[in-house]
Design an enzyme around this catalytic site. Structure first.
Site, mmCIF file in Angstrom:
data_model
loop_
_atom_site.group_PDB
_atom_site.id
_atom_site.type_symbol
_atom_site.label_atom_id
_atom_site.label_comp_id
_atom_site.label_asym_id
_atom_site.label_seq_id
_atom_site.Cartn_x
_atom_site.Cartn_y
_atom_site.Cartn_z
ATOM 1 N N ASP A 131 37.912 43.513 35.906
ATOM 2 C CA ASP A 131 39.230 43.872 36.454
ATOM 3 C C ASP A 131 39.885 42.713 37.204
ATOM 4 O O ASP A 131 40.592 42.922 38.198
ATOM 5 C CB ASP A 131 39.125 45.095 37.390
ATOM 6 N N ALA A 132 39.651 41.499 36.738
ATOM 7 C CA ALA A 132 40.177 40.340 37.453
ATOM 8 C C ALA A 132 40.955 39.378 36.552
ATOM 9 O O ALA A 132 41.239 38.259 36.939
ATOM 10 C CB ALA A 132 39.043 39.603 38.156
#
Lengths: 310, 310, 310, 310
Positions: free
Chosen positions: D254-255
């Site tokens: 999620d980055a």
């Protein structure tokens, strides 16, 4: 009239002042769309050594017109405003431009001037005076004109001149009052005249004389709810969002080109008084935003529509 | 007509189906405001042992009316719908209630029914059929009626009946077509009739017959841009936000009570075609939201306004 | 210290002052959820003749707690604050309430007091002082404390006392400075202490001493971007929305209960400096909203969460 | 594999198909910023007779890089994709471009291909399949891969192939499953691989192999609430807005670079289940928007940030 009191005191926000100090030339232009226009304009800027700090373009597929705004560092070109205007004018001519402008955004004598007209509601006035005082507005306010004395203390608080010009209800008195307003406004040669919740209808001849400079904040989401008491209209109609509209004023009431709008959600729990209160936040934010764009030559008018290079 | 094909297949989203399975009674009421009303209603619910799962109140300071919606677990009260309706009716009577309703939200025979009317634009239809198929809508769709054949394949895709009823331009043909539409709609005794981008004006007598059940999605931010081609109107007017409005239909075009609205920001770069495309997302979201609230008895009509206990 | 200069001058917005003049009792309570609670509370209010002007309830299905806020006209009940507190306390006791409060919102001696702490950024200060001056805040500001002298002219502009307390970098100096800040704050017995872009970390013991009264505006969308330079963090992370968060301060940095938040859309064209500039509008709006709700006892704290009866 | 079933049937929305039929060349480029770049690029396009239908530029003042996207009518230039790529490559070389791309957007063989990966939550799948079926997506979907059988009926409904590949919990089983997924994905040579609520962490080597093509929808406002159950995290933290994020997937969970985000307002009345339900609308809208921009080469990646020429 001495300009001293209209320039804000040394700002507490040094950073924004410093940013404003970098002088810029802003060039805008609209012309019939076609191929090679961007190449022509950017070629010209490259030729004169212009250091572009902001550039925006728009080709309108509906109207077949092209719009651009170019911002360059003033110190990057070896010419003054007059010469730049002449040379850019030649480019504009070769493109059959309908409009073109060159302005210098900077400091000192070049600072822009804004005249405010107010009545009794103060939230937009506080907002603009605060931004003026902090240096964020980047313009001078030579006078605030009110048709009621209510907001004089607010203007005095900020050390600015307040001029009371009452507007009588009868036609002759009204005409005389607006003649006085006109004289007061025009002696400051302002770049913008702002109706900051000014509750009088401006006569058509003034709308015309100040076209493209006269800015109003309407406390409704235009084209809905034109005219008086828009929040009460919105309540009665049962809308689920209320709004505010910053627009140029034209002779037709609340029907000029829109610069910016915003809305907030309301529900059945919001009375007309709640809407009035809650609407203030968006009114002042939308007005401040629209005025700032106008002062930086970011708004190009295209009939009823605006091109906003924000 | 067998109900088999109109109930969605076992849903892939088991969780939402499970939630829908818990039967509830929903009680709504509007009456003149005064002291002690909430005490009276909550006292009644406490008395019958009602386990409140959702409660909402609204006192309208403008109209002096009181509104409430109470949702209780059906298994918490030892009575059926008829008895509950009678007993709540007595409470309503003692409060001089103008309206009161008791509904059972649940499964099986109690499922609500929605009839859709469509023309050629499919995005709202896809949205509602997808929610039906996944079980999220929580209602049956016994038929979709179209005045054009274009969307029949979409309806068939989802295994639902499509009924084509063309609407001629002449008055007699139109009257006959709407008589046929009325017959088809009414034989399903629907809880909602949805104009999912149905591009015909519904005759006044049908608006009246279906008042409070006939729901439209208008692709404009009402009351702005009523009537045809609202995005083109919005483009021409130069607004900076475009919207969609879900509302109950009344005899006056696009002027019925608003259930929900939403907007998105547009700018000079958005052509009318861009607005049409971008507007679809808010149209379908606003319609699905408004319809869901209606089906759960969350919307109380108060003249032109709605109380939405969302 | 004379209170004269801290009460705003006769307001230009007479309407909002008039509204504020109607005294109200506000009763809030939280207790374990169960049946009959609303009936118990509304029964009590009916019994004492309370004219309810605003009522809100919340049953939290996750925590099993019940929350309510009731606002009644002070002149509708024949008792003073102490007696009302005692009688409502008995109701609260019978409901095993964890918290309950009774406040009188009104004028004169009852006006609420807010102390502001500032550093160099002035936009939140201008906003709160403008709302104070116009009467919209409905509270007094006995002093503004700054750890830098930069904003003193702004505070003086509005005729309010400014107290400069520099905060040295070394531990001893810092401790001494915060002891001085504490003394200055507490001698005004404020209902709210607002960190209006105060750029120092408040020591844990002060966070504890002022728990539930110490309000901060964080210029980021918490829990993202805690700590320093949140807009630069947001730029580096490439988010498409930036935000502001008004929250109660707890000992853990930027981790206390959130009162309100808002966001605006940004894109690749927004530099960190643009985000700083554009973020100011939402920071000041969110702070003013959150503070107003706090001052009207509309915010109930439930661990890390807040119940906001706006 | 026959391509027949993956191309949607003749669309009910003829207009959008017709618009999609106009072939375009899209040219994108990033290079160190400097003077004369726009003049160089627009000069090149004028030279080859390119009819520009959409043009966008961005000079990043933080990173000193320049980005552009130019869309021209394919029929306006007398060369094929290979030749255009070579000639634009020469321009790019002269500008020390770090990246440049030329794509043809059109029909038939040129249509873009999207592979979807799903688990049990269907709302994003319904959304993308509806847009595919109506022709609005403007791309083919050769296969949908699920690690659970739950959504197979939805995919079959739309007449598309569904491939079930279960992902065991143990390391070896997982590796084997992802090898199978990789093979299935890559034999379709997709332009985008979309994790449409696919609830498995994609192994780092696949993130790398598919960098810039692997798109995820995260049901939280990143960088807040990474990882599992973001709505429950949001509830526990007491935020007042919840969001969804469409982003490119990188090896760190999620980055990756964010393409688009959106939020909706929640309050204390929204349980985690309410947030899950209400969040679906923004998840699917944000994913559809981000995917569409990606498929039209409107997204340029700049480290962790994206330039989106929407």
């Amino acid at each position: 009239m001495s300009s001293a009191p209209h320039t804000p005191p040394p700002s507490p926000s040094a950073a924004s002042s410093a940013a404003a100090a970098d002088a810029r030339y802003v060039l805008t232009l609209s012309c019939p769309d076609g191929t090679g226009i961007v190449a022509r304009i950017t070629g010209f800027l490259a030729e004169i050594g212009g250091w572009i700090t902001d550039a925006a373009y728009h080709s309108d597929t509906e109207t077949g017109r092209f719009f651009t705004r170019q911002e360059i560092r003033a110190d990057s070109v070896a010419m003054d405003l007059e010469e730049l205007r002449a040379r850019f004018g030649a480019v504009a001519g070769s493109l059959d431009a309908e409009t073109f402008h060159v302005t210098r955004l900077g400091t000192g004598q070049e600072r822009r001037r804004v005249v405010l007209l107010v009545s009794k509601e103060g939230h937009c006035l506080y907002e603009l005076l605060s931004r003026w005082h902090s240096g964020e507005l980047g313009a001078d306010i030579p006078v605030v004109i009110g048709n009621h004395p209510d907001l004089e203390p607010v203007v005095r608080l900020f050390g600015l001149p307040f001029r009371l010009i009452r507007v009588p209800a009868d036609a002759d008195g009204k005409a005389a009052a607006f003649a006085e307003i006109r004289a007061e406004v025009e002696r400051h040669d302002p770049d913008a005249i702002v109706l900051a919740r000014f509750m009088q209808v401006v006569p058509p001849e003034l709308c015309e004389a100040w076209a493209g400079k006269l800015i109003n904040i309407h406390h409704g989401f235009l084209p809905s709810f034109r005219g008086a008491r828009p929040y009460h209209q919105a309540y009665a109609r049962g809308v689920k969002l209320i709004g505010a509209t910053c627009h140029y004023v034209s002779a037709e009431l609340d029907a000029g080109p829109i610069i910016d709008q915003d809305v907030i959600r309301v529900d059945h729990g919001d009375s007309p008084a709640d809407m009035v209160r809650r609407g203030r936040d968006i009114e002042k934010a939308v007005l401040a935003r629209g005025l700032t764009w106008h002062l930086q030559d970011r708004v190009l008018i295209d009939g009823l529509r605006t091109i906003v290079f924000a």
